[in-house]
Write a protein that holds these residues in place. Sequence first.
Motif, PDB file in Angstrom:
ATOM      1  N   TYR A  35      41.018  40.204  49.012  1.00 44.15           N
ATOM      2  CA  TYR A  35      42.504  39.425  48.699  1.00 44.15           C
ATOM      3  C   TYR A  35      43.359  39.471  50.422  1.00 44.15           C
ATOM      4  O   TYR A  35      42.907  40.528  50.776  1.00 44.15           O
ATOM      5  N   GLY A  42      52.836  36.929  49.183  1.00 45.85           N
ATOM      6  CA  GLY A  42      52.578  38.198  48.269  1.00 45.85           C
ATOM      7  C   GLY A  42      50.911  38.358  48.510  1.00 45.85           C
ATOM      8  O   GLY A  42      49.792  38.068  48.807  1.00 45.85           O
ATOM      9  N   LEU A  43      50.833  38.722  47.426  1.00 47.18           N
ATOM     10  CA  LEU A  43      48.672  38.794  47.182  1.00 47.18           C
ATOM     11  C   LEU A  43      48.245  37.426  46.560  1.00 47.18           C
ATOM     12  O   LEU A  43      48.294  37.300  45.686  1.00 47.18           O
ATOM     13  N   PHE A  45      44.410  35.177  46.597  1.00 44.19           N
ATOM     14  CA  PHE A  45      42.704  35.431  46.437  1.00 44.19           C
ATOM     15  C   PHE A  45      41.732  34.886  47.092  1.00 44.19           C
ATOM     16  O   PHE A  45      42.484  33.461  46.935  1.00 44.19           O
ATOM     17  N   GLU A  48      35.389  35.632  45.457  1.00 48.33           N
ATOM     18  CA  GLU A  48      34.667  36.957  45.107  1.00 48.33           C
ATOM     19  C   GLU A  48      33.079  36.663  44.882  1.00 48.33           C
ATOM     20  O   GLU A  48      32.838  35.836  45.156  1.00 48.33           O
ATOM     21  N   ASN A  56      33.653  32.762  42.802  1.00 49.42           N
ATOM     22  CA  ASN A  56      34.985  32.064  42.661  1.00 49.42           C
ATOM     23  C   ASN A  56      35.854  31.944  44.335  1.00 49.42           C
ATOM     24  O   ASN A  56      35.428  32.931  45.653  1.00 49.42           O
ATOM     25  N   ARG A  99      35.783  39.227  32.402  1.00 52.89           N
ATOM     26  CA  ARG A  99      36.779  38.604  32.865  1.00 52.89           C
ATOM     27  C   ARG A  99      37.994  39.301  32.771  1.00 52.89           C
ATOM     28  O   ARG A  99      39.187  39.009  32.909  1.00 52.89           O
ATOM     29  N   LEU A 103      40.160  45.703  38.644  1.00 50.74           N
ATOM     30  CA  LEU A 103      39.677  46.014  39.786  1.00 50.74           C
ATOM     31  C   LEU A 103      40.177  47.543  40.216  1.00 50.74           C
ATOM     32  O   LEU A 103      41.058  47.699  39.915  1.00 50.74           O
ATOM     33  N   PHE A 105      40.686  48.759  44.384  1.00 48.10           N
ATOM     34  CA  PHE A 105      41.034  48.368  45.567  1.00 48.10           C
ATOM     35  C   PHE A 105      40.593  49.822  46.530  1.00 48.10           C
ATOM     36  O   PHE A 105      40.719  50.534  45.949  1.00 48.10           O
ATOM     37  N   GLY A 106      40.126  49.472  47.920  1.00 48.23           N
ATOM     38  CA  GLY A 106      40.510  50.140  48.655  1.00 48.23           C
ATOM     39  C   GLY A 106      41.416  49.830  49.843  1.00 48.23           C
ATOM     40  O   GLY A 106      42.646  49.258  48.783  1.00 48.23           O
TER      41      GLY A 106
ATOM     42  N   TYR B  32      44.139  37.628  30.249  1.00 51.21           N
ATOM     43  CA  TYR B  32      43.550  38.944  30.199  1.00 51.21           C
ATOM     44  C   TYR B  32      45.435  39.551  31.163  1.00 51.21           C
ATOM     45  O   TYR B  32      45.557  38.876  32.623  1.00 51.21           O
ATOM     46  N   PHE B  34      47.366  43.129  33.525  1.00 48.71           N
ATOM     47  CA  PHE B  34      46.457  44.007  34.915  1.00 48.71           C
ATOM     48  C   PHE B  34      48.355  44.481  34.918  1.00 48.71           C
ATOM     49  O   PHE B  34      49.199  43.618  35.615  1.00 48.71           O
ATOM     50  N   TYR B  36      49.244  46.944  38.654  1.00 49.45           N
ATOM     51  CA  TYR B  36      48.865  47.911  39.322  1.00 49.45           C
ATOM     52  C   TYR B  36      49.618  48.673  40.495  1.00 49.45           C
ATOM     53  O   TYR B  36      51.366  48.224  40.108  1.00 49.45           O
ATOM     54  N   LEU B  44      45.878  48.948  46.299  1.00 50.68           N
ATOM     55  CA  LEU B  44      46.212  48.726  44.928  1.00 50.68           C
ATOM     56  C   LEU B  44      45.867  49.686  43.810  1.00 50.68           C
ATOM     57  O   LEU B  44      44.015  49.989  43.656  1.00 50.68           O
ATOM     58  N   PHE B  90      52.267  45.240  40.112  1.00 47.71           N
ATOM     59  CA  PHE B  90      52.254  44.612  40.491  1.00 47.71           C
ATOM     60  C   PHE B  90      51.865  44.141  38.940  1.00 47.71           C
ATOM     61  O   PHE B  90      50.594  45.311  38.669  1.00 47.71           O
ATOM     62  N   ARG B  94      44.534  36.851  34.369  1.00 49.08           N
ATOM     63  CA  ARG B  94      43.174  36.495  33.633  1.00 49.08           C
ATOM     64  C   ARG B  94      43.541  35.372  33.436  1.00 49.08           C
ATOM     65  O   ARG B  94      43.023  36.072  31.996  1.00 49.08           O
ATOM     66  N   ASP B 103      39.024  31.261  40.407  1.00 43.58           N
ATOM     67  CA  ASP B 103      39.615  32.570  39.236  1.00 43.58           C
ATOM     68  C   ASP B 103      39.678  33.661  39.687  1.00 43.58           C
ATOM     69  O   ASP B 103      38.731  34.201  38.828  1.00 43.58           O
ATOM     70  N   GLY B 104      40.056  33.996  40.878  1.00 40.64           N
ATOM     71  CA  GLY B 104      40.924  35.395  41.079  1.00 40.64           C
ATOM     72  C   GLY B 104      41.698  36.050  39.944  1.00 40.64           C
ATOM     73  O   GLY B 104      42.492  35.360  39.550  1.00 40.64           O
ATOM     74  N   LEU B 105      42.220  37.447  40.313  1.00 37.77           N
ATOM     75  CA  LEU B 105      43.965  37.358  39.177  1.00 37.77           C
ATOM     76  C   LEU B 105      44.499  37.014  40.245  1.00 37.77           C
ATOM     77  O   LEU B 105      44.971  36.736  41.135  1.00 37.77           O
ATOM     78  N   PHE B 107      48.623  37.052  40.805  1.00 39.23           N
ATOM     79  CA  PHE B 107      49.334  38.393  40.770  1.00 39.23           C
ATOM     80  C   PHE B 107      50.982  37.661  41.249  1.00 39.23           C
ATOM     81  O   PHE B 107      51.047  36.519  42.442  1.00 39.23           O
ATOM     82  N   LYS B 109      54.559  38.604  42.448  1.00 37.18           N
ATOM     83  CA  LYS B 109      55.473  38.953  43.540  1.00 37.18           C
ATOM     84  C   LYS B 109      56.085  40.155  44.089  1.00 37.18           C
ATOM     85  O   LYS B 109      55.416  41.387  44.965  1.00 37.18           O
TER      86      LYS B 109
END
Lengths: 114, 117
Positions: A35, A42-43, A45, A48, A56, A99, A103, A105-106, B32, B34, B36, B44, B90, B94, B103-105, B107, B109
């Motif tokens: 990401y 923002g974040l 994608f 993957e 993806n 799905r 996740l 994260f690092g 789905y 989430f 964070y 995160l 955040f 999904r 098809d990632g998550l 998020f 802002k």
Amino acid sequence: KAGVTQTPRYLIKTRGQQVTLSCSPISGHRSVSWYQQTPGQGLQFLFEYFSETQRNKGNFPGRFSGRQFSNSRSEMNVSTLELGDSALYLCASRTGAGRTGELFFGEGSRLTVL
Amino acid sequence: AQSVAQPEDQVNVAEGNPLTVKCTYSVSGNPYLFWYVQYPNRGLQFLLKYITGDNLVKGSYGFEAEFNKSQTSFHLKKPSALVSDSALYFCAVRGPGSGGGADGLTFGKGTHLIIQP
């Protein structure tokens, strides 16, 4: 169990150069995502990988690429860097490619492009 | 396309008071969801998720979230805020997916949560 490890943590490049970022997932995790985080967008994608295959891909130009190795470690590469590529690049891993998994994260690689 | 909205850039709460961080989503099919949290200069950290079942989900550090399908919301809550809860939060979604494409998550802002002593 060790977490997701990203290297390098900080780096400075100039426009036109290329950069490679590395990510080691949590042991046993086969899926790695990337990401980009910026204050304005923002974040977002990037892509993957699961079992060395890109599953993806987000809406980024072809200058952004990645790969995954047989040990699940992943690298991403950005070629012909632009000022707008300055960002925190986050790698995340999870056990499978379903799905519902969360996740992990690092801490990210902060790239500054001058 | 799926999307997430976090309508508040910043939420200020006094320590000891209950807190709510708002999130609404848009996705085709069952979502789905989430939450964070991100501390300064860190990655995160996963707090909780809703997949199916009970609409009230409990997670890490005393946080919980309520899934409301009719309002397409997934607000994060905590009964009594701590100064150490101050961070960037955040919400992410999904969709059920169709097997292809980006098809990632997705998020939101992010919402800065500030807990005042």
